[in-house]
Scaffold this motif. Structure first.
Motif, PDB file in Angstrom:
ATOM      1  N   HIS A 175     -12.102 -17.913   7.830  1.00 44.12           N
ATOM      2  CA  HIS A 175     -11.441 -18.475   9.017  1.00 44.12           C
ATOM      3  C   HIS A 175     -12.228 -19.698   9.503  1.00 44.12           C
ATOM      4  CE1 HIS A 175      -8.511 -15.242   9.640  1.00 44.12           C
ATOM      5  NE2 HIS A 175      -9.464 -14.425   9.223  1.00 44.12           N
ATOM      6  N   VAL A 234       3.294  -6.098   1.325  1.00 44.42           N
ATOM      7  CA  VAL A 234       2.188  -6.896   1.861  1.00 44.42           C
ATOM      8  C   VAL A 234       2.136  -8.270   1.182  1.00 44.42           C
ATOM      9  CG1 VAL A 234      -0.339  -6.998   1.974  1.00 44.42           C
ATOM     10  CG2 VAL A 234       0.824  -4.863   2.487  1.00 44.42           C
ATOM     11  N   GLN A 271      -3.821 -16.510   8.730  1.00 49.28           N
ATOM     12  CA  GLN A 271      -4.115 -15.608   9.847  1.00 49.28           C
ATOM     13  C   GLN A 271      -4.476 -14.195   9.360  1.00 49.28           C
ATOM     14  OE1 GLN A 271      -4.067 -16.258  13.479  1.00 49.28           O
ATOM     15  NE2 GLN A 271      -4.679 -18.050  12.310  1.00 49.28           N
ATOM     16  N   ASN A 272      -5.050 -13.392  10.277  1.00 43.48           N
ATOM     17  CA  ASN A 272      -5.320 -11.983   9.975  1.00 43.48           C
ATOM     18  C   ASN A 272      -4.036 -11.307   9.525  1.00 43.48           C
ATOM     19  OD1 ASN A 272      -7.914 -12.330  10.824  1.00 43.48           O
ATOM     20  ND2 ASN A 272      -7.593 -11.420  12.833  1.00 43.48           N
ATOM     21  N   GLY A 273      -4.159 -10.516   8.483  1.00 47.86           N
ATOM     22  CA  GLY A 273      -2.993  -9.762   8.019  1.00 47.86           C
ATOM     23  C   GLY A 273      -2.095 -10.535   7.069  1.00 47.86           C
ATOM     24  N   ALA A 274      -2.479 -11.774   6.730  1.00 40.43           N
ATOM     25  CA  ALA A 274      -1.628 -12.585   5.840  1.00 40.43           C
ATOM     26  C   ALA A 274      -1.629 -12.059   4.406  1.00 40.43           C
ATOM     27  CB  ALA A 274      -2.083 -14.044   5.867  1.00 40.43           C
ATOM     28  N   GLY A 275      -2.612 -11.236   4.071  1.00 43.34           N
ATOM     29  CA  GLY A 275      -2.659 -10.672   2.723  1.00 43.34           C
ATOM     30  C   GLY A 275      -3.784 -11.222   1.856  1.00 43.34           C
ATOM     31  N   LYS A 276      -4.752 -11.893   2.468  1.00 39.39           N
ATOM     32  CA  LYS A 276      -5.807 -12.545   1.686  1.00 39.39           C
ATOM     33  C   LYS A 276      -6.717 -11.530   0.994  1.00 39.39           C
ATOM     34  CE  LYS A 276      -7.366 -14.623   5.397  1.00 39.39           C
ATOM     35  NZ  LYS A 276      -6.506 -13.927   6.391  1.00 39.39           N
ATOM     36  N   THR A 277      -7.168 -10.527   1.769  1.00 37.75           N
ATOM     37  CA  THR A 277      -8.078  -9.539   1.172  1.00 37.75           C
ATOM     38  C   THR A 277      -7.354  -8.737   0.091  1.00 37.75           C
ATOM     39  OG1 THR A 277      -9.430  -9.429   3.159  1.00 37.75           O
ATOM     40  CG2 THR A 277      -9.552  -7.546   1.681  1.00 37.75           C
ATOM     41  N   THR A 278      -6.110  -8.411   0.337  1.00 41.75           N
ATOM     42  CA  THR A 278      -5.327  -7.706  -0.686  1.00 41.75           C
ATOM     43  C   THR A 278      -5.250  -8.565  -1.955  1.00 41.75           C
ATOM     44  OG1 THR A 278      -4.039  -6.667   1.081  1.00 41.75           O
ATOM     45  CG2 THR A 278      -3.090  -6.630  -1.139  1.00 41.75           C
ATOM     46  N   TYR A 319       0.858  -1.186   0.000  1.00 34.23           N
ATOM     47  CA  TYR A 319       0.000   0.000   0.000  1.00 34.23           C
ATOM     48  C   TYR A 319       0.897   1.240   0.000  1.00 34.23           C
ATOM     49  CZ  TYR A 319      -3.934  -3.074   0.798  1.00 34.23           C
ATOM     50  OH  TYR A 319      -4.889  -4.052   0.640  1.00 34.23           O
ATOM     51  N   GLN A 376     -16.182  -8.105   2.683  1.00 37.94           N
ATOM     52  CA  GLN A 376     -16.320  -8.696   4.017  1.00 37.94           C
ATOM     53  C   GLN A 376     -17.450  -8.007   4.790  1.00 37.94           C
ATOM     54  OE1 GLN A 376     -12.582  -8.869   6.008  1.00 37.94           O
ATOM     55  NE2 GLN A 376     -13.431  -9.639   7.904  1.00 37.94           N
TER      56      GLN A 376
HETATM   57  N1  LIG Z   1      -5.840   0.067   2.856  1.00 40.57           N
HETATM   58  C1  LIG Z   1      -4.719  -0.317   3.474  1.00 40.57           C
HETATM   59  N2  LIG Z   1      -3.702   0.566   3.683  1.00 40.57           N
HETATM   60  C2  LIG Z   1      -2.562   0.179   4.297  1.00 40.57           C
HETATM   61  N3  LIG Z   1      -2.326  -1.078   4.733  1.00 40.57           N
HETATM   62  C3  LIG Z   1      -3.298  -1.995   4.562  1.00 40.57           C
HETATM   63  C4  LIG Z   1      -4.536  -1.670   3.923  1.00 40.57           C
HETATM   64  N4  LIG Z   1      -5.307  -2.793   3.892  1.00 40.57           N
HETATM   65  C5  LIG Z   1      -4.583  -3.769   4.476  1.00 40.57           C
HETATM   66  N5  LIG Z   1      -3.379  -3.293   4.874  1.00 40.57           N
HETATM   67  C6  LIG Z   1      -2.305  -4.068   5.521  1.00 40.57           C
HETATM   68  O1  LIG Z   1      -1.914  -5.084   4.612  1.00 40.57           O
HETATM   69  C7  LIG Z   1      -1.642  -6.300   5.297  1.00 40.57           C
HETATM   70  C8  LIG Z   1      -2.494  -7.417   4.704  1.00 40.57           C
HETATM   71  O2  LIG Z   1      -3.856  -7.116   4.969  1.00 40.57           O
HETATM   72  P1  LIG Z   1      -5.056  -7.974   4.346  1.00 40.57           P
HETATM   73  O3  LIG Z   1      -6.330  -7.301   4.759  1.00 40.57           O
HETATM   74  O4  LIG Z   1      -4.819  -8.213   2.912  1.00 40.57           O
HETATM   75  O5  LIG Z   1      -4.863  -9.357   5.141  1.00 40.57           O
HETATM   76  P2  LIG Z   1      -5.921 -10.496   5.402  1.00 40.57           P
HETATM   77  O6  LIG Z   1      -5.172 -11.777   5.337  1.00 40.57           O
HETATM   78  O7  LIG Z   1      -7.084 -10.345   4.499  1.00 40.57           O
HETATM   79  O8  LIG Z   1      -6.356 -10.211   6.889  1.00 40.57           O
HETATM   80  P3  LIG Z   1      -7.841 -10.291   7.537  1.00 40.57           P
HETATM   81  O9  LIG Z   1      -8.131 -11.735   7.713  1.00 40.57           O
HETATM   82  O10 LIG Z   1      -7.648  -9.549   8.831  1.00 40.57           O
HETATM   83  O11 LIG Z   1      -8.773  -9.558   6.593  1.00 40.57           O
HETATM   84  C9  LIG Z   1      -1.923  -6.044   6.783  1.00 40.57           C
HETATM   85  O12 LIG Z   1      -0.690  -5.753   7.402  1.00 40.57           O
HETATM   86  C10 LIG Z   1      -2.808  -4.814   6.747  1.00 40.57           C
HETATM   87  O13 LIG Z   1      -2.617  -4.042   7.912  1.00 40.57           O
END
Ligand SMILES: Nc1ncnc2c1ncn2[C@@H]1O[C@H](COP(=O)(O)OP(=O)(O)OP(=O)(O)O)[C@@H](O)[C@H]1O
Length: 275
Positions: free
Chosen positions: A195, A19, A38-45, A13, A85
Protein backbone atom coordinates in the motif's frame (compact mmCIF):
# COMPACT_ATOMS: atom_id res chain seq x y z
CA UNK A 1 6.60 -18.87 -22.24
CA UNK A 2 7.07 -16.55 -19.27
CA UNK A 3 8.72 -17.97 -16.13
CA UNK A 4 5.55 -17.45 -14.06
CA UNK A 5 2.14 -17.33 -15.71
CA UNK A 6 -1.43 -17.04 -14.47
CA UNK A 7 -3.91 -17.77 -17.26
CA UNK A 8 -7.64 -17.11 -16.84
CA UNK A 9 -7.44 -17.91 -13.14
CA UNK A 10 -10.54 -17.88 -10.95
CA UNK A 11 -10.64 -18.68 -7.27
CA UNK A 12 -13.01 -18.86 -4.28
CA UNK A 13 -12.32 -20.03 -0.73
CA UNK A 14 -14.39 -23.06 0.38
CA UNK A 15 -18.04 -22.09 0.80
CA UNK A 16 -17.10 -18.48 0.01
CA UNK A 17 -17.92 -16.12 -2.86
CA UNK A 18 -15.66 -15.68 -5.88
CA UNK A 19 -12.46 -13.84 -4.91
CA UNK A 20 -10.66 -13.79 -8.28
CA UNK A 21 -12.47 -13.73 -11.59
CA UNK A 22 -10.52 -14.64 -14.74
CA UNK A 23 -7.19 -12.99 -14.00
CA UNK A 24 -4.13 -13.39 -16.20
CA UNK A 25 -0.60 -12.10 -15.69
CA UNK A 26 2.92 -13.09 -16.79
CA UNK A 27 6.31 -12.54 -15.22
CA UNK A 28 9.72 -12.84 -16.86
CA UNK A 29 12.85 -13.33 -14.77
CA UNK A 30 14.52 -10.10 -13.64
CA UNK A 31 11.29 -8.09 -13.37
CA UNK A 32 10.22 -5.92 -10.45
CA UNK A 33 6.45 -5.76 -10.13
CA UNK A 34 4.11 -4.24 -7.52
CA UNK A 35 0.62 -5.62 -6.94
CA UNK A 36 -1.53 -2.75 -5.72
CA UNK A 37 -5.18 -2.21 -4.83
CA UNK A 38 -7.48 -1.79 -1.87
CA UNK A 39 -7.83 -4.28 1.01
CA UNK A 40 -9.73 -7.32 -0.12
CA UNK A 41 -8.93 -6.84 -3.82
CA UNK A 42 -7.44 -10.33 -3.95
CA UNK A 43 -3.71 -9.56 -3.93
CA UNK A 44 -2.68 -12.00 -1.20
CA UNK A 45 -4.84 -14.72 -2.73
CA UNK A 46 -3.12 -14.08 -6.08
CA UNK A 47 0.39 -14.49 -4.66
CA UNK A 48 -0.59 -17.59 -2.71
CA UNK A 49 -1.68 -19.04 -6.05
CA UNK A 50 1.72 -18.11 -7.49
CA UNK A 51 3.66 -20.08 -4.89
CA UNK A 52 1.37 -23.08 -4.77
CA UNK A 53 -0.17 -22.48 -1.34
CA UNK A 54 -3.49 -22.28 -3.19
CA UNK A 55 -4.51 -23.94 -6.45
CA UNK A 56 -6.83 -22.24 -8.96
CA UNK A 57 -10.44 -23.38 -9.28
CA UNK A 58 -10.29 -22.73 -13.01
CA UNK A 59 -7.45 -21.59 -15.25
CA UNK A 60 -3.77 -22.43 -14.79
CA UNK A 61 -0.80 -21.16 -12.84
CA UNK A 62 2.52 -22.32 -14.24
CA UNK A 63 6.03 -21.89 -12.93
CA UNK A 64 9.05 -22.63 -15.10
CA UNK A 65 6.81 -24.42 -17.58
CA UNK A 66 4.96 -26.67 -15.11
CA UNK A 67 1.41 -26.26 -13.84
CA UNK A 68 1.20 -25.85 -10.05
CA UNK A 69 -1.78 -28.23 -10.14
CA UNK A 70 0.71 -31.04 -10.87
CA UNK A 71 3.26 -30.00 -8.23
CA UNK A 72 3.56 -30.19 -4.44
CA UNK A 73 3.48 -26.81 -2.70
CA UNK A 74 7.08 -27.38 -1.56
CA UNK A 75 8.21 -27.89 -5.18
CA UNK A 76 6.63 -24.60 -6.23
CA UNK A 77 7.95 -22.79 -3.14
CA UNK A 78 11.53 -23.72 -4.09
CA UNK A 79 11.13 -21.54 -7.17
CA UNK A 80 8.66 -18.96 -5.88
CA UNK A 81 9.53 -17.84 -2.35
CA UNK A 82 6.79 -16.07 -0.43
CA UNK A 83 7.45 -13.83 2.57
CA UNK A 84 4.22 -13.64 4.57
CA UNK A 85 2.67 -10.33 5.53
CA UNK A 86 2.91 -11.26 9.21
CA UNK A 87 6.32 -12.72 10.18
CA UNK A 88 4.71 -14.43 13.18
CA UNK A 89 2.95 -16.75 10.69
CA UNK A 90 6.33 -17.90 9.40
CA UNK A 91 8.79 -17.99 12.33
CA UNK A 92 9.02 -21.10 14.49
CA UNK A 93 12.68 -21.60 15.42
CA UNK A 94 14.30 -20.30 18.62
CA UNK A 95 17.21 -18.47 17.02
CA UNK A 96 17.55 -16.31 13.96
CA UNK A 97 20.38 -18.53 12.70
CA UNK A 98 18.19 -21.66 12.93
CA UNK A 99 15.24 -19.88 11.39
CA UNK A 100 17.24 -18.73 8.36
CA UNK A 101 19.04 -22.07 8.03
CA UNK A 102 15.94 -24.24 8.44
CA UNK A 103 15.15 -24.91 4.75
CA UNK A 104 18.79 -25.59 3.85
CA UNK A 105 19.24 -27.99 6.78
CA UNK A 106 16.00 -29.77 5.80
CA UNK A 107 17.44 -30.11 2.26
CA UNK A 108 20.61 -31.65 3.77
CA UNK A 109 22.90 -28.92 2.42
CA UNK A 110 26.46 -29.22 3.80
CA UNK A 111 27.20 -27.29 7.00
CA UNK A 112 29.83 -25.08 5.39
CA UNK A 113 27.44 -24.06 2.61
CA UNK A 114 24.62 -23.50 5.11
CA UNK A 115 26.91 -21.24 7.16
CA UNK A 116 28.02 -19.25 4.12
CA UNK A 117 24.50 -18.79 2.75
CA UNK A 118 23.01 -17.90 6.14
CA UNK A 119 25.77 -15.33 6.61
CA UNK A 120 25.14 -13.77 3.19
CA UNK A 121 21.35 -13.60 3.65
CA UNK A 122 21.73 -12.23 7.18
CA UNK A 123 24.17 -9.59 5.95
CA UNK A 124 21.79 -8.38 3.24
CA UNK A 125 18.93 -8.27 5.75
CA UNK A 126 20.91 -6.46 8.48
CA UNK A 127 20.91 -9.44 10.84
CA UNK A 128 24.57 -10.47 10.84
CA UNK A 129 25.01 -9.42 14.50
CA UNK A 130 21.76 -11.02 15.67
CA UNK A 131 22.17 -14.61 14.49
CA UNK A 132 22.05 -16.09 17.99
CA UNK A 133 19.14 -13.93 19.17
CA UNK A 134 15.68 -15.42 19.70
CA UNK A 135 13.43 -13.95 16.96
CA UNK A 136 10.82 -12.95 19.55
CA UNK A 137 13.41 -10.90 21.47
CA UNK A 138 13.39 -8.52 18.49
CA UNK A 139 10.62 -6.18 17.34
CA UNK A 140 8.09 -7.11 14.66
CA UNK A 141 9.88 -4.89 12.13
CA UNK A 142 13.15 -6.84 12.53
CA UNK A 143 11.33 -10.21 12.53
CA UNK A 144 10.10 -9.30 9.05
CA UNK A 145 13.73 -9.23 7.88
CA UNK A 146 14.28 -12.64 9.48
CA UNK A 147 11.54 -14.06 7.28
CA UNK A 148 12.94 -12.34 4.20
CA UNK A 149 16.39 -13.84 4.93
CA UNK A 150 14.83 -17.29 5.45
CA UNK A 151 13.27 -17.12 1.98
CA UNK A 152 16.26 -15.51 0.25
CA UNK A 153 18.66 -18.13 1.58
CA UNK A 154 16.78 -20.76 -0.47
CA UNK A 155 17.67 -18.82 -3.64
CA UNK A 156 14.20 -18.83 -5.28
CA UNK A 157 13.89 -17.42 -8.79
CA UNK A 158 10.87 -15.38 -7.74
CA UNK A 159 10.72 -13.48 -4.45
CA UNK A 160 7.30 -12.35 -3.24
CA UNK A 161 7.16 -9.74 -0.47
CA UNK A 162 3.75 -9.15 1.14
CA UNK A 163 3.53 -5.62 2.61
CA UNK A 164 7.27 -5.42 3.37
CA UNK A 165 7.33 -1.73 4.36
CA UNK A 166 4.41 -1.92 6.81
CA UNK A 167 5.68 -0.82 10.23
CA UNK A 168 9.20 -0.10 8.91
CA UNK A 169 11.12 3.15 9.43
CA UNK A 170 13.04 5.00 6.71
CA UNK A 171 16.39 3.13 7.06
CA UNK A 172 14.59 -0.23 7.05
CA UNK A 173 12.60 0.80 3.96
CA UNK A 174 15.88 1.76 2.31
CA UNK A 175 17.27 -1.68 3.17
CA UNK A 176 14.18 -3.27 1.63
CA UNK A 177 14.92 -1.31 -1.55
CA UNK A 178 18.47 -2.70 -1.52
CA UNK A 179 17.12 -6.23 -1.11
CA UNK A 180 14.77 -5.72 -4.08
CA UNK A 181 17.52 -4.30 -6.27
CA UNK A 182 20.04 -6.98 -5.25
CA UNK A 183 17.57 -9.75 -6.10
CA UNK A 184 16.64 -8.16 -9.43
CA UNK A 185 20.37 -7.68 -10.16
CA UNK A 186 20.78 -11.44 -9.63
CA UNK A 187 18.14 -12.05 -12.30
CA UNK A 188 15.34 -12.86 -9.88
CA UNK A 189 11.81 -11.53 -10.25
CA UNK A 190 10.58 -9.54 -7.26
CA UNK A 191 6.85 -9.15 -6.75
CA UNK A 192 5.53 -7.06 -3.88
CA UNK A 193 2.10 -6.44 -2.47
CA UNK A 194 2.11 -2.98 -0.99
CA UNK A 195 0.00 0.00 0.00
CA UNK A 196 3.17 2.14 0.04
CA UNK A 197 3.09 3.99 -3.27
CA UNK A 198 6.47 5.67 -2.63
CA UNK A 199 7.99 2.19 -2.37
CA UNK A 200 6.36 1.29 -5.71
CA UNK A 201 7.65 4.34 -7.59
CA UNK A 202 11.13 4.17 -6.09
CA UNK A 203 11.82 0.42 -6.49
CA UNK A 204 9.48 -1.15 -9.06
CA UNK A 205 9.18 -0.86 -12.84
CA UNK A 206 5.77 -2.41 -13.39
CA UNK A 207 2.53 -2.30 -11.42
CA UNK A 208 -0.58 -4.45 -11.55
CA UNK A 209 -3.70 -2.74 -10.24
CA UNK A 210 -6.34 -5.05 -8.81
CA UNK A 211 -9.94 -4.26 -7.87
CA UNK A 212 -13.30 -5.98 -7.90
CA UNK A 213 -11.76 -9.49 -8.21
CA UNK A 214 -9.88 -8.66 -11.40
CA UNK A 215 -6.90 -6.86 -12.94
CA UNK A 216 -7.71 -3.26 -13.87
CA UNK A 217 -4.35 -2.37 -15.38
CA UNK A 218 -0.98 -4.07 -15.83
CA UNK A 219 1.56 -1.55 -17.06
CA UNK A 220 4.74 0.41 -16.43
CA UNK A 221 4.60 2.26 -13.09
CA UNK A 222 4.73 5.58 -14.95
CA UNK A 223 1.66 4.68 -16.99
CA UNK A 224 -0.27 3.42 -13.97
CA UNK A 225 0.26 6.63 -12.00
CA UNK A 226 -0.79 8.71 -14.99
CA UNK A 227 -4.10 6.87 -15.39
CA UNK A 228 -6.65 8.93 -13.47
CA UNK A 229 -9.57 6.62 -14.26
CA UNK A 230 -7.80 3.49 -13.00
CA UNK A 231 -6.48 5.21 -9.86
CA UNK A 232 -9.99 6.43 -9.10
CA UNK A 233 -11.61 3.06 -9.71
CA UNK A 234 -9.04 1.29 -7.55
CA UNK A 235 -9.25 4.05 -4.94
CA UNK A 236 -5.50 4.62 -5.05
CA UNK A 237 -3.63 7.87 -4.52
CA UNK A 238 -0.49 9.01 -6.25
CA UNK A 239 2.56 9.22 -3.98
CA UNK A 240 2.93 12.61 -2.29
CA UNK A 241 5.89 13.60 -4.47
CA UNK A 242 3.95 12.76 -7.64
CA UNK A 243 1.05 14.91 -6.44
CA UNK A 244 3.46 17.77 -5.78
CA UNK A 245 5.10 17.29 -9.18
CA UNK A 246 1.70 17.59 -10.87
CA UNK A 247 1.10 20.86 -9.08
CA UNK A 248 4.48 22.03 -10.37
CA UNK A 249 3.53 21.13 -13.94
CA UNK A 250 5.73 18.00 -14.13
CA UNK A 251 3.10 15.24 -14.24
CA UNK A 252 5.58 12.60 -15.39
CA UNK A 253 7.75 12.94 -12.25
CA UNK A 254 7.02 10.24 -9.66
CA UNK A 255 10.05 10.47 -7.37
CA UNK A 256 12.23 13.19 -5.88
CA UNK A 257 15.02 12.35 -8.31
CA UNK A 258 12.61 12.55 -11.30
CA UNK A 259 11.57 15.97 -10.07
CA UNK A 260 15.11 17.18 -9.44
CA UNK A 261 16.29 16.01 -12.85
CA UNK A 262 13.49 17.88 -14.61
CA UNK A 263 14.15 21.24 -16.21
CA UNK A 264 11.73 23.44 -14.25
CA UNK A 265 12.16 26.53 -16.47
CA UNK A 266 8.76 27.71 -17.62
CA UNK A 267 6.87 25.56 -15.09
CA UNK A 268 3.85 27.30 -13.59
CA UNK A 269 4.13 28.59 -10.03
CA UNK A 270 3.46 26.01 -7.38
CA UNK A 271 -0.10 25.73 -6.16
CA UNK A 272 0.53 23.09 -3.56
CA UNK A 273 -3.04 22.24 -2.68
CA UNK A 274 -2.74 18.46 -2.95
CA UNK A 275 -5.44 15.84 -3.52
N1 LIG B 1 -8.70 -17.88 4.22
C1 LIG B 1 -9.75 -17.22 3.74
N2 LIG B 1 -11.01 -17.75 3.82
C2 LIG B 1 -12.08 -17.09 3.32
N3 LIG B 1 -12.01 -15.89 2.71
C3 LIG B 1 -10.80 -15.31 2.60
C4 LIG B 1 -9.61 -15.94 3.10
N4 LIG B 1 -8.56 -15.12 2.85
C5 LIG B 1 -9.06 -14.04 2.22
N5 LIG B 1 -10.40 -14.15 2.07
C6 LIG B 1 -11.29 -13.19 1.39
O1 LIG B 1 -10.86 -13.10 0.04
C7 LIG B 1 -10.94 -11.76 -0.42
C8 LIG B 1 -9.58 -11.32 -0.96
O2 LIG B 1 -8.67 -11.30 0.13
P1 LIG B 1 -7.10 -11.07 -0.08
O3 LIG B 1 -6.46 -11.22 1.26
O4 LIG B 1 -6.60 -11.89 -1.19
O5 LIG B 1 -7.10 -9.52 -0.54
P2 LIG B 1 -5.92 -8.48 -0.47
O6 LIG B 1 -6.06 -7.63 -1.68
O7 LIG B 1 -4.63 -9.17 -0.27
O8 LIG B 1 -6.29 -7.64 0.81
P3 LIG B 1 -5.30 -7.08 1.97
O9 LIG B 1 -4.62 -5.90 1.38
O10 LIG B 1 -6.28 -6.73 3.06
O11 LIG B 1 -4.39 -8.23 2.36
C9 LIG B 1 -11.43 -10.91 0.76
O12 LIG B 1 -12.82 -10.74 0.61
C10 LIG B 1 -11.12 -11.78 1.95
O13 LIG B 1 -12.05 -11.55 2.99
Amino acid sequence: MAYLELKHVSFAYPQGPSVLDDISMNFELGESVALIGQNGAGKTTTVKLMNGLLKPLTGTVSVDGASTAQLQTSQVAEKVGYVFQNPNDQIFQDSIRKEIAYGLVRNKVSKSLVDARVQAAAQLCGLADELDTHPYDLPFSVRKFVTIAAVLVMDPQVLILDEPTAGQDAPATERLGEIVQTAVGQGKTVITITHDMEFVTSQFKRAIVMAHRRVLLDAAVQQVFNDDAVLKEANLQRPYIAQLARQLGVPEALTVSDLLSHDMKGAPPANTRLE
